[in-house]
Structures are given as structure tokens and as C-alpha cells.
Scaffold this active site. Structure first.
Site, PDB file in Angstrom:
ATOM      1  N   LYS A  99      48.113  92.928  -2.066  1.00 18.16           N
ATOM      2  CA  LYS A  99      48.139  93.297  -3.486  1.00 18.16           C
ATOM      3  C   LYS A  99      47.377  94.614  -3.637  1.00 18.16           C
ATOM      4  O   LYS A  99      46.342  94.811  -2.983  1.00 18.16           O
ATOM      5  CB  LYS A  99      47.480  92.180  -4.291  1.00 18.16           C
ATOM      6  CG  LYS A  99      47.510  92.380  -5.800  1.00 18.16           C
ATOM      7  CD  LYS A  99      46.928  91.151  -6.510  1.00 18.16           C
ATOM      8  CE  LYS A  99      46.987  91.269  -8.024  1.00 18.16           C
ATOM      9  NZ  LYS A  99      46.470  90.072  -8.717  1.00 18.16           N
TER      10      LYS A  99
ATOM     11  N   SER B 103      49.444  88.088 -12.257  1.00 19.73           N
ATOM     12  CA  SER B 103      49.559  89.491 -11.960  1.00 19.73           C
ATOM     13  C   SER B 103      49.946  89.823 -10.523  1.00 19.73           C
ATOM     14  O   SER B 103      50.307  90.959 -10.231  1.00 19.73           O
ATOM     15  CB  SER B 103      48.218  90.164 -12.274  1.00 19.73           C
ATOM     16  OG  SER B 103      47.204  89.663 -11.408  1.00 19.73           O
TER      17      SER B 103
ATOM     18  N   SER C  68      46.810  84.099 -11.509  1.00 16.72           N
ATOM     19  CA  SER C  68      47.650  85.164 -10.967  1.00 16.72           C
ATOM     20  C   SER C  68      48.150  85.001  -9.542  1.00 16.72           C
ATOM     21  O   SER C  68      48.962  85.804  -9.081  1.00 16.72           O
ATOM     22  CB  SER C  68      46.927  86.505 -11.066  1.00 16.72           C
ATOM     23  OG  SER C  68      47.022  86.985 -12.381  1.00 16.72           O
TER      24      SER C  68
END
Ligand code: GLN
Length: 483
Positions: free
Chosen positions: A76, A151, A175
Site C-alpha cells: 500500500k 482505503s 481498511s
């Protein structure tokens, strides 16, 4: 080959069925073909990945391999990477190259993993749909008109579409788990403090936690082996004895006590989701588990409490972006105040600005007691609810999300409808305990996840339950057809 798990790929590398260089090249080719549509990656590290793969092949040939040696993974874009752009999904960091690697990145690199690139995410991890990214929305590989969740949506989409073997994510309020649910993969948010936050860009420091997004529970366990453990560079990192997260995967579920939160299984929950969960529960019962109801009387306060605590912490954490030291800087400022104002106005997107305003308000004199302090009290009550429930059950099972992946744009008009996305996941962060999502069924061609929650440090138990479920069902093996 690209749809295989880390465990399977590792065995294939050992047998020399394939080399890491070949595997890495194959993933890079697939990324080149599919990423323009999916938008799962912000940065692809082609040359670096091939070089790491060549090194990994040598390591394995010399007998120095770990399960991750030569495995192509993605991070990420919230994790700092030396020499590679780290944007956190924001214009504010569109030009930021970190001078160091995050601990999670470093540990996976030391384990021999190959970094394919950095995945798209909601700006500063604020969101549930990936639509707040400065780099544009990510598309759900199951249906390109839908969101992948957020997210960590880029990581989830990349794993589901076979654009990497496994990926890292972070979970502040859901997330990792919610995008895992929307994309039909497995995701684990560990106990707070179990995985180092060093080099992980801060959103809400008392809630943020890194973890795996994977194709199976076994793979999540393998990644936990690589990333968990004390780190002196993170003051909230816990000194808990090292653990082999794969050691108990095979354990029988006989005697496992599962709790179903009464307030999760109400008339408000989509009946089709209920049916899917009931089937999953039956499967676990047939493996020896027993089921009872539990109460989490303050769960309904988790979303409001979170949306005070998280923005408060974010408003403090994001004060460092001032246009002076790094990141976006406004052009031709007339004075220092103008530099601050315009750098921040231009660098941050709307959702980030909203959170900074809410957080600053909640922390300001006169409102602190009414909002922040009250939210912290609710947080304690939520933690106590879990402590009470875990006196009579080992794990708590429920939905990860109230529904399947929603349409792009569907929830953008009203921020509160987006905030309610995390209704089942947020309490887990407030309590600091581990939670995971794994595929439990399909609804109209879209995956549905179930959430397992346990007391602090029960990751191995959660992974054991998930692995046994995955040995007896095939939901986690369903893959979208991406062309
Ligand atoms: N959706 C939640 C938020 O927008 C949680 C995000 C997260 O876990 N990073 O804050």
C-alpha cells in the site's frame, strides 16, 4: 500460475517449476495489461523488482530461502519505501521519496520478497471506497462499475485480479477488512502494536495497524510471520513473544465457541447476507464449533466515537505537511503564512480537509470535554463489551460489511453514508483487538465477507478458524474474470 497462493508459489519456486524472474515478469506483464483499467497501482517498480527477483533466485538456489524468497508482492502506498515514490494517495506527497524503508517493507525485503510496486489508496487512508485518492478511483475486478472498498482498495484489487501474490494494507477503522470483503480475498488486522508502524504514514496513530491482504488464511499467517514483532523504532510496538502464526492452522475446531453479536444479526442486515453467514456458521458447526449469542451493547456508538477520535489524531498528524520540509509546496508564496495556507489548500483533498476541520474542532478548548473526552470514554466501554463477551466465547463472527461492493459515485454525496460503511469493523480498532475478513459467499456475482474477531493476541486462533473454513469451502478460490 499467477492465481496461486504464496504457499503454492513458494513450493513451485523450490521445485524450480518457475524462477522468481519469470514469475515477476509475468506479474509485470499482467500489471501492464490490466492496470490501466483497474488503477490498482500508483507506482510499478519494474527494474528494481526484476533485480530483486534475480537475487532471490540465487538465494533459493543456495538453500537460503524463506517462504517469501522471490515472491512478488505489493505495498500500500502508505508505507515508506527508499528510492521509490510514497504518495499516500495524496497530491501533498506527489513528489515524496522517503530516505528510509518502513519496518514492514524492510522485514519483507529481508525475507526475500520482490516488491512489484505501490498500490492505490484513499488519500491518507481516509475513505471506504478508494475514491478519495488523488490518483483516481480503483475499479473492483469483479465489476468495473463498482468500488473495491477502501482505503486499501488498490491492494485488495491487485490481489483479487492476480496483479501480485499478496499485498500489505493498513486498517484504522476497517481498511483491510472491508476491501478484502468487497474483492473476495482474505484480510487481517492484527492486535494494535503487533506490527510496527515505523515508516507507515500516520493517519490516527492509536488505531492504525498494518496487516496482510491475501488469497488465503495460510498466506496471511505467512506474512504475519515476516512482519510481526517488537520494533524499537515504534514506541507503541509490543514486546510479545515471537509466534509462528502457521503452527496452529491445522488445529481442530472441536470445542471452539463462536459468539454472534445480537445487534449485528437484526432485521437491518440484508437477508441474503444473513443467509450466507448462516451457511458459513453451519459449516463451522459441522467442524465442531458451537454457537451462542453475545451482546456488544455499545457497538452502535463506535462510528460516532471513531469520527471524533480519528479526525482528532489526524488533525495533529497532518500538521507536519506545511510545504516547508517535504511534499507539495505552493509556488511563489508572498510570506510564510501564504506558503502554509496555499501548500495545504492545494495539497489536501476535500475529505482530508473535512477531517482536519472536524478534528481541530473536537480538540479545541471548550469542546474537548464534550467531544474528545466523551469519545474516549465510549472507547473504553466498547473495549469492556469485548472483554465481557470473550469471557464466554473464543471468537465473534459477523458480517464484515452490510452489503457487497457498491457502485462508483454511489455514496459520494453524503459523507455520513460513507462513514457508516464501517459499522461492523470500527469497534475492533477502538478496542485494539484483531479482526479478519474472509470470503463466505457470493451474492449476484459479487463476493461477501465474514468477519472474525478475537481477544488481543488471538491472531493465530483466528487464522486457524479461517484456514479450517477454507479447507472445507471454496469461496476463497473464486476469482473474477478480468480481461
Ligand atoms: N473508512 C474509515 C475512514 O474513512 C476507515 C479507514 C481506514 O481504516 N484507514 O476513516
Amino acid at each position: 500460475m499467477l492465481s496461486k497462493t504464496v504457499a503454492e508459489l513458494s513450493a513451485a519456486l523450490d521445485r524450480k517449476d518457475v524462477s522468481s524472474v519469470e514469475l515477476t515478469q509475468a506479474y509485470l506483464d499482467r500489471i501492464e495489461k490490466l492496470n490501466p483499467d483497474l488503477n490498482a497501482y500508483i507506482t510499478v517498480c519494474k527494474e528494481q523488482a526484476l533485480k530483486q527477483a534475480a537475487d532471490a533466485d540465487k538465494q533459493r538456489a543456495a538453500g537460503n530461502g524463506t517462504p517469501f524468497t522471490g515472491i512478488p508482492i505489493a505495498h500500500k502506498d502508505i508505507f515508506c519505501t527508499r528510492d521509490v515514490l510514497t504518495t499516500c494517495g495524496s497530491r501533498m506527497l506527489h513528489n515524496f521519496v522517503s530516505p528510509y524503508d518502513a519496518s514492514v517493507v524492510e522485514r519483507l525485503q529481508q525475507a526475500g520478497a520482490v516488491t512489484l510496486g505501490k498500490t492505490n489508496m484513499d488519500e491518507f487512508a481516509m475513505g471506504s471506497s478508494n475514491e478519495t485518492s488523488y490518483y483516481g478511483a480503483v475499479r473492483n475486478p469483479w465489476d468495473s462499475s463498482r468500488v473495491p472498498g477502501g482505503s486499501s482498495g488498490g491492494s485488495a484489487a491487485a490481489v483479487a485480479a492476480d496483479l501480485c501474490a499478496i499485498a500489505t494494507g493498513t486498517d484504522t477503522g476497517g481498511s483491510i477488512r472491508q476491501p478484502a470483503s468487497f474483492c473476495g480475498i482474505t484480510g487481517l488486522k492484527p492486535t494494535y502494536g503487533r506490527v510496527s508502524r515505523f515508516g507507515m504514514i500516520a493517519f490516527a496513530s492509536s488505531l492504525d495497524q498494518a496487516g496482510p491482504l491475501s488469497k488465503s488464511a495460510e498466506d496471511a499467517a505467512l506474512m504475519m510471520n515476516a512482519i510481526a514483532g517488537l520494533d524499537s523504532r515504534d514506541s507503541t510496538s509490543l514486546d510479545h513473544p515471537a509466534e509462528d502464526f502457521t503452527a496452529h492452522l491445522q488445529q481442530s475446531l472441536k470445542g471452539l465457541r463462536i459468539g454472534l453479536p445480537r445487534d449485528h444479526f437484526t432485521a437491518d442486515l440484508n437477508p441474503a447476507v444473513q443467509t450466507i453467514l448462516q451457511d458459513a456458521i453451519k459449516a463451522l458447526e459441522s467442524l465442531g464449533a458451537s454457537v451462542t449469542e453475545v451482546d456488544l451493547p455499545h457497538n452502535h456508538l463506535s462510528v460516532p466515537a471513531y469520527y471524533v477520535v480519528a479526525p482528532a489524531e489526524a488533525s495533529a498528524n497532518l500538521s507536519r505537511y506545511d510545504g516547508v520540509r517535504f511534499g507539495h509546496r505552493a509556488e511563489n508564496p508572498v510570506n510564510l503564512e501564504d506558503l502554509y495556507k496555499r501548500s495545504r489548500s492545494e495539497g489536501f483533498g476535500d475529505e482530508v480537509k473535512r477531517r482536519i476541520m472536524v478534528g481541530t474542532y473536537a480538540l479545541s478548548a471548550g469542546y474537548y470535554d464534550a467531544y474528545y473526552k466523551k469519545a474516549q470514554k465510549i472507547r473504553r466501554l466498547i473495549k469492556q463489551d469485548f472483554d465481557e463477551a470473550f469471557k464466554s466465547v473464543d471468537v465473534i463472527l459477523g458480517p464484515t460489511s452490510p452489503h457487497t461492493a457498491f457502485k462508483l459515485g454511489e455514496k459520494n454525496a453524503d459523507p455520513v453514508t460513507m462513514y457508516l460503511e464501517d459499522i461492523y469493523t470500527i469497534a475492533v480498532n477502538l478496542a485494539g483487538i484483531p479482526g479478519m475478513s474472509l470470503p463466505a459467499g457470493m451474492l449476484q456475482g459479487l463476493p461477501i465477507g465474514m468477519q472474525l474477531v478475537g481477544p488481543a493476541f488471538s491472531e493465530a486462533r483466528l487464522l486457524n478458524v479461517a484456514h479450517q473454513f477454507q479447507l472445507n469451502t471454496d469461496w476463497h478460490q473464486r476469482r473474477p474474470e478480468v480481461k
